[in-house]
Design a protein around this motif. Structure first.
Motif, PDB file in Angstrom:
ATOM      1  N   PHE B  52      -1.522  -3.109 -12.845  1.00  0.00           N
ATOM      2  CA  PHE B  52      -0.124  -2.717 -12.649  1.00  0.00           C
ATOM      3  C   PHE B  52       0.139  -1.228 -12.888  1.00  0.00           C
ATOM      4  N   ASN B  53      -0.783  -0.523 -13.573  1.00  0.00           N
ATOM      5  CA  ASN B  53      -0.622   0.936 -13.604  1.00  0.00           C
ATOM      6  C   ASN B  53      -1.814   1.600 -12.908  1.00  0.00           C
ATOM      7  N   ARG B  54      -2.506   0.809 -12.134  1.00  0.00           N
ATOM      8  CA  ARG B  54      -3.633   1.282 -11.310  1.00  0.00           C
ATOM      9  C   ARG B  54      -4.688   2.002 -12.128  1.00  0.00           C
ATOM     10  N   MET B  55      -4.899   1.528 -13.360  1.00  0.00           N
ATOM     11  CA  MET B  55      -5.939   2.093 -14.212  1.00  0.00           C
ATOM     12  C   MET B  55      -7.322   1.710 -13.681  1.00  0.00           C
ATOM     13  N   ASN B  56      -7.408   0.582 -12.977  1.00  0.00           N
ATOM     14  CA  ASN B  56      -8.697   0.156 -12.426  1.00  0.00           C
ATOM     15  C   ASN B  56      -9.208   1.119 -11.361  1.00  0.00           C
ATOM     16  N   ASP B  57      -8.301   1.915 -10.782  1.00  0.00           N
ATOM     17  CA  ASP B  57      -8.720   2.833  -9.717  1.00  0.00           C
ATOM     18  C   ASP B  57      -9.843   3.761 -10.165  1.00  0.00           C
ATOM     19  N   LEU B  58      -9.905   4.017 -11.489  1.00  0.00           N
ATOM     20  CA  LEU B  58     -10.875   4.983 -12.003  1.00  0.00           C
ATOM     21  C   LEU B  58     -12.304   4.454 -11.941  1.00  0.00           C
ATOM     22  N   ILE B  59     -12.431   3.127 -11.830  1.00  0.00           N
ATOM     23  CA  ILE B  59     -13.772   2.539 -11.919  1.00  0.00           C
ATOM     24  C   ILE B  59     -14.458   2.606 -10.560  1.00  0.00           C
ATOM     25  N   PRO B  60     -15.655   3.210 -10.513  1.00  0.00           N
ATOM     26  CA  PRO B  60     -16.347   3.312  -9.230  1.00  0.00           C
ATOM     27  C   PRO B  60     -16.777   1.941  -8.730  1.00  0.00           C
ATOM     28  N   GLY B  61     -16.727   1.744  -7.430  1.00  0.00           N
ATOM     29  CA  GLY B  61     -17.213   0.502  -6.819  1.00  0.00           C
ATOM     30  C   GLY B  61     -16.240  -0.654  -6.909  1.00  0.00           C
ATOM     31  N   ILE B  62     -14.958  -0.354  -7.222  1.00  0.00           N
ATOM     32  CA  ILE B  62     -14.008  -1.453  -7.363  1.00  0.00           C
ATOM     33  C   ILE B  62     -13.320  -1.720  -6.020  1.00  0.00           C
ATOM     34  N   ARG B  63     -12.970  -2.988  -5.766  1.00  0.00           N
ATOM     35  CA  ARG B  63     -12.280  -3.317  -4.516  1.00  0.00           C
ATOM     36  C   ARG B  63     -11.137  -4.270  -4.834  1.00  0.00           C
ATOM     37  N   ILE B  64      -9.962  -3.948  -4.327  1.00  0.00           N
ATOM     38  CA  ILE B  64      -8.785  -4.766  -4.640  1.00  0.00           C
ATOM     39  C   ILE B  64      -8.170  -5.264  -3.334  1.00  0.00           C
ATOM     40  N   GLU B  65      -7.909  -6.588  -3.277  1.00  0.00           N
ATOM     41  CA  GLU B  65      -7.244  -7.171  -2.110  1.00  0.00           C
ATOM     42  C   GLU B  65      -5.966  -7.840  -2.570  1.00  0.00           C
ATOM     43  N   GLY B  66      -5.015  -7.982  -1.638  1.00  0.00           N
ATOM     44  CA  GLY B  66      -3.786  -8.684  -1.984  1.00  0.00           C
ATOM     45  C   GLY B  66      -2.637  -7.719  -2.167  1.00  0.00           C
ATOM     46  N   ASP B  67      -1.553  -8.225  -2.714  1.00  0.00           N
ATOM     47  CA  ASP B  67      -0.306  -7.474  -2.739  1.00  0.00           C
ATOM     48  C   ASP B  67       0.213  -7.411  -4.177  1.00  0.00           C
ATOM     49  N   VAL B  68       0.434  -6.200  -4.683  1.00  0.00           N
ATOM     50  CA  VAL B  68       1.008  -6.055  -6.019  1.00  0.00           C
ATOM     51  C   VAL B  68       2.303  -5.256  -5.890  1.00  0.00           C
ATOM     52  N   GLN B  69       3.405  -5.821  -6.370  1.00  0.00           N
ATOM     53  CA  GLN B  69       4.701  -5.148  -6.226  1.00  0.00           C
ATOM     54  C   GLN B  69       5.376  -4.955  -7.569  1.00  0.00           C
ATOM     55  N   ILE B  70       6.023  -3.808  -7.735  1.00  0.00           N
ATOM     56  CA  ILE B  70       6.921  -3.583  -8.862  1.00  0.00           C
ATOM     57  C   ILE B  70       8.252  -3.130  -8.273  1.00  0.00           C
ATOM     58  N   ASP B  71       9.333  -3.766  -8.699  1.00  0.00           N
ATOM     59  CA  ASP B  71      10.661  -3.507  -8.130  1.00  0.00           C
ATOM     60  C   ASP B  71      10.642  -3.636  -6.607  1.00  0.00           C
ATOM     61  N   GLY B  72       9.884  -4.588  -6.128  1.00  0.00           N
ATOM     62  CA  GLY B  72       9.868  -4.863  -4.690  1.00  0.00           C
ATOM     63  C   GLY B  72       9.071  -3.877  -3.867  1.00  0.00           C
ATOM     64  N   LYS B  73       8.361  -2.939  -4.517  1.00  0.00           N
ATOM     65  CA  LYS B  73       7.576  -1.960  -3.735  1.00  0.00           C
ATOM     66  C   LYS B  73       6.092  -2.152  -3.960  1.00  0.00           C
ATOM     67  N   ASP B  74       5.356  -2.069  -2.862  1.00  0.00           N
ATOM     68  CA  ASP B  74       3.900  -2.199  -2.937  1.00  0.00           C
ATOM     69  C   ASP B  74       3.324  -1.002  -3.684  1.00  0.00           C
ATOM     70  N   ILE B  75       2.741  -1.240  -4.870  1.00  0.00           N
ATOM     71  CA  ILE B  75       2.253  -0.101  -5.652  1.00  0.00           C
ATOM     72  C   ILE B  75       0.881   0.376  -5.182  1.00  0.00           C
ATOM     73  N   TYR B  76       0.278  -0.352  -4.244  1.00  0.00           N
ATOM     74  CA  TYR B  76      -1.006   0.129  -3.714  1.00  0.00           C
ATOM     75  C   TYR B  76      -0.851   0.743  -2.331  1.00  0.00           C
ATOM     76  N   SER B  77       0.401   1.007  -1.924  1.00  0.00           N
ATOM     77  CA  SER B  77       0.587   1.624  -0.613  1.00  0.00           C
ATOM     78  C   SER B  77       0.141   3.079  -0.664  1.00  0.00           C
ATOM     79  N   LYS B  78      -0.290   3.562   0.490  1.00  0.00           N
ATOM     80  CA  LYS B  78      -0.860   4.922   0.548  1.00  0.00           C
ATOM     81  C   LYS B  78       0.162   5.987   0.178  1.00  0.00           C
ATOM     82  N   SER B  79       1.452   5.703   0.465  1.00  0.00           N
ATOM     83  CA  SER B  79       2.464   6.742   0.252  1.00  0.00           C
ATOM     84  C   SER B  79       2.871   6.858  -1.218  1.00  0.00           C
ATOM     85  N   LEU B  80       2.434   5.890  -2.051  1.00  0.00           N
ATOM     86  CA  LEU B  80       2.869   5.927  -3.444  1.00  0.00           C
ATOM     87  C   LEU B  80       2.030   6.885  -4.267  1.00  0.00           C
ATOM     88  N   ARG B  81       2.712   7.668  -5.119  1.00  0.00           N
ATOM     89  CA  ARG B  81       1.972   8.590  -5.987  1.00  0.00           C
ATOM     90  C   ARG B  81       1.643   7.899  -7.299  1.00  0.00           C
TER      91      ARG B  81
END
Ligand SMILES: Nc1ncnc2c1ncn2[C@@H]1O[C@H](COP(=O)(O)OP(=O)(O)OP(=O)(O)O)[C@@H](O)[C@H]1O
Ligand SMILES: [Mg+2]
Lengths: 328, 253
Positions: B52-81
């Motif tokens: 939920f705070n995208r801390m897993n992004d730091l780990i090399p070789g990780i792959r995430i599928e599916g949809d994670v939303q906070i306040d109705g917004k996709d937090i893994y969308s490309k446009s999100l900072r």
């Protein structure tokens, strides 16, 4: 049980002995260096058992090594400059003997030389004569001038370094010390930012694959002997500086600093990269979790946290480079 | 419940290289609630929390599928900072991890990296956060001292204050009391209870009593799967799944 304790004690003892032996060895080496170093100061700097003599009427009692050198270089030509009468110095060395005396006068085995020399200095009041002390007459009528010893303050602050100068050795290391300091200062100035940037790049930015290629290359650089760097500096950097700044000679402190910086780089990079990598992951994560981006995390958490390692890297790197001044 | 969920995950799969660590997790969290994640070691609780705070992004070789939303917004969308997301979603880690800085600067860190440097504003926010974390009275006279001089429990409350200073709306806590003594633990539990009115909290815990005391909802994970998710009351007194039953009664795990 007791055997185990005995072995432990034995190992302990061996470790203690080896460490005290190495400490003692280092101490002895340092002492030896000091002893050798001090003998330079305690002996008269006059070369080859020479004596310096003047006529009896000359008020000069003492001369320093730099003064003697200046007299020989004819930078000092008047006795007044060294505290005597206003009179031109007439220099006489053993090589001038044939100008004053014929071979018969001296005798086949120089047996008459001491007496002749003694009379010569007496007859010319403004003469300064330097010759081996074995030609000093027993009933010498003139006066020998003593030479001030090279002392430590002069050693530190003296500007002239002529360890083999005739007739008196000069040992001024000021330009050597200043030069080394200046060159290494600029070397740090060049090497630290570049080295630190590379280390940060390798530890935090580059991906694993790139790092695996870069790291061995840099470690290899650290193993290249200093002569190679010096040669490289002479062949590449000196002409480069010569051309770009239009200097008459390229062999400047700048070239030295650059070569030194290049030599220090591999050490600085590897040591500070290790320091940076040793930053706990939890600390990095804490920073990122607070919304800091990668660069803020590097600048505010990772670098402050690895500061001691980075300064050690700088000192080690420059230390290695200075130690191998061959390159300069 | 008619309220929109604060946090939602839909059929999320996560792989560490070839290892399938989260298997099709679907779950939604209401605002201003405390959700406890429980389950045996290695079942994927931390992995799920760090989604939920995208801390897993730091780990090399990780792959995430599916949809994670906070306040109705996709937090893994490309446009999100990601750094913007992390300002909204705070995190408290298992071990206290203060920075090697003063107590004051630790709390001010989140403000400073966000460009909020105005002295009186920072001072006020640091004090408020330390009060919220029930630490102010203990440290108000030594704010300039190094954070490492605090006890473990105080350090953990400092880390909570540090997370609160940037006023997130979600607070993720990964076993925040596991390294603490009972008194510090109960202080932190009280704190969680008070923070609920302003934050949505997800907490990982191995302590069943703690989960029972602080949480409204409890999710039971097992081998990367979400086995059961319900009101805490139900999970502890009347679980539907036999595996949940045996875990909460202490028969395995
Ligand atoms: N960085 C990683 N790389 C590869 N596998 C990982 C990594 N982190 C976790 N795992 C694996 O993913 C699984 C879930 O790990 P996770 O840390 O989420 O468990 P957990 O439920 O938090 O356990 P604990 O209660 O012990 O903290 C474990 O099997 C673990 O071995
Ligand atoms: Mg965990």
């Amino acid at each position: 049980m007791t055997l185990k304790r005995f072995i432990e004690k034995l190992i302990e003892g061996m470790l203690m002995i080896s460490s005290s032996i190495s400490a003692l060895a280092v101490l002895l080496i340092v002492l030896f260096l000091f002893k050798e170093g001090f003998s330079l100061f305690s002996t008269s700097p006059l070369e080859n058992h020479n004596v310096i003599v003047v006529s009896k009427g000359n008020p000069i009692e003492k001369l320093t090594a730099p003064q003697i050198k200046d007299i020989f270089d004819q930078k000092i030509t008047n006795w007044q400059t060294v505290g005597g009468k206003n009179d031109t110095i007439i220099l006489f060395t053993i090589n001038d003997v044939s100008n004053y005396f014929s071979e018969e006068e001296i005798g086949e085995n120089f047996e008459y030389l001491p007496e002749k020399l003694s009379r010569l200095t007496d007859s010319i009041p403004s003469m300064l004569a330097v010759y081996p002390d074995k030609y000093l007459a027993k009933d010498f009528k003139g006066k020998t001038v003593s030479v001030a010893k090279n002392n430590i303050p002069d050693f530190i602050s003296g500007r002239e370094w002529f360890p083999t100068a005739e007739p008196a050795v000069q040992l001024g290391v000021l330009p050597l010390i200043l030069g080394t300091l200046m060159v290494s200062f600029f070397a740090i100035l060049f090497a630290l930012p570049v080295g630190l940037a590379t280390a940060i790049y390798m530890a935090e930015v580059a991906d694993e694959r790139l790092r695996k290629i870069l790291k061995p290359i840099i470690e290899l650089l650290a193993g290249i002997p200093s002569v190679v760097y010096g040669f490289f500096g002479l062949i590449v950097i000196v002409p480069l500086i010569h051309d770009t700044f239009n200097l008459p000679v390229g062999e400047t402190a700048l070239a030295g600093s650059i070569v030194l910086a290049i030599m220090a780089l591999p050490t600085i990079i590897t040591v500070s990269e290790d320091a940076i990598r040793n930053t706990p992951r939890s600390m990095k994560e804490a920073s990122l979790a607070l919304g800091a981006n990668k660069w803020q995390t590097i600048a505010r958490v990772i670098i402050p946290n690895s500061m001691s390692g980075i300064s050690a890297a700088a000192i080690l790197g420059i230390g290695r480079a200075i130690g191998e001044t061959m390159a300069v | 419940m008619t309220m929109n969920p604060k946090i939602e995950s839909k059929n999320v799969n996560l792989y560490y290289g070839a290892f399938h660590a989260l298997k099709g997790i679907t779950m939604s969290v209401q605002p201003n609630t405390v959700t406890a994640l429980i389950g045996p070691s290695g079942c994927g609780k931390s992995t799920y929390l760090r989604l939920f705070n995208r801390m897993n992004d730091l780990i090399p070789g990780i792959r995430i599928e599916g949809d994670v939303q906070i306040d109705g917004k996709d937090i893994y969308s490309k446009s999100l900072r990601v750094d913007e997301l992390r300002k909204k979603v705070g995190m408290v880690f298992q071990k206290p991890n203060p920075f090697p800085k003063s107590i004051f600067e630790n709390v001010a860190y989140g403000l400073r990296v966000n460009g909020l440097n105005h002295a009186s504003f920072v001072e006020e926010r640091v004090e408020t956060s330390l009060r919220q974390a029930a630490l102010w009275e203990e440290v108000k006279d030594k704010l300039k001292k190094s954070a490492f001089e605090l006890s473990g429990g105080q350090q953990q409350r400092l880390c909570i204050a540090r997370a609160l200073a940037i006023e997130p709306s979600v607070l993720l806590m990964d076993e925040p009391a596991s390294a603490l003594d009972p008194i510090s633990t109960s202080k932190i539990e009280e704190l969680i209870y008070e923070l609920k009115s302003k934050y949505t909290i997800i907490i990982v815990t191995h302590n069943m009593q703690q989960a029972g005391r602080v949480s409204d909802k409890t999710a039971f994970f097992y081998l990367g799967e979400l086995i059961e998710f319900d009101d805490t009351q139900v999970i502890f007194t009347n679980p539907q799944n036999p595996r949940t039953q045996s875990y909460v009664t202490g028969r395995f795990g």
